[in-house]
Design a protein around this motif. Structure first.
Motif: not given
Ligand SMILES: [Zn+2]
Length: 179
Positions: A98-125
């Motif tokens: 994975a690229s550095q950006y992809e790793r960042e996205c993965l980690i930020f996504h999990e931090l979104g769940h674990c620290l920001l208490k966010r749920e999944h959001k499936i909406n698209r533009f």
């Protein structure tokens, strides 16, 4: 005789009950993050600070391992009184290639769940791009040029800024390239 037996059983179950209680004592604050992941946590702190978000990263455990459930490449385990735990799958697809950006996205996504208490959001533009890093299917929303929408399709920075804005504030308005 019968009532004595009942009392004994009651006493035993009380004892077991107590033991369970002591097992669920709150865990102390602890911070265990692999050196390879630490730079991404630092970026997360910086991005939070830029947006005046006071989210704390001091109580966190991240390990590489096999995800049991949750997202394919990562998992956030939140339990009352326990340190939030993130497991990252370090196989070729999820991490090693994975690229550095992809790793960042993965980690930020999990931090979104674990620290920001966010749920999944499936909406698209309208053009198909996901509205949020918290989508469950694609953690490389700004890592690749997969959505040819508006302007320079490989200009990642505006998208990265938007997705991180949205991570910290779900009410972030739709960016120009998302319309
Ligand atoms: Zn997720």
């Amino acid at each position: 005789m019968r009532s004595f037996l009942a009392l004994t059983l009651l006493a035993i179950s009380t004892l077991i009950g107590c033991q369970r209680d002591s097992d669920s004592q709150p865990e102390p604050v602890q911070y265990i993050v692999p050196a390879e992941v630490e730079p991404f946590i630092q970026v997360f702190r910086d991005e939070a600070q830029k947006r005046n978000n006071a989210v704390s990263t001091t109580n966190l455990i991240i390990t590489f391992g096999t995800t049991q459930s949750g997202d394919v490449c990562g998992q956030c385990l939140l339990q009352s009184g326990k340190t939030p735990r993130i497991t990252l799958n370090n196989d070729a697809f999820c991490w090693q290639q994975a690229s550095q950006y992809e790793r960042e996205c993965l980690i930020f996504h999990e931090l979104g769940h674990c620290l920001l208490k966010r749920e999944h959001k499936i909406n698209r533009f309208p053009h198909g791009a996901f509205v949020s890093l918290m989508n469950p299917d694609n953690v490389d929303v700004y890592a690749t040029c997969r959505y040819p929408i508006g302007g320079d399709e490989c200009d990642k920075r505006p998208r990265r800024d938007y997705y991180i804005d949205e991570l910290f504030d779900p009410s972030t308005p739709t960016p120009a390239w998302g319309k």
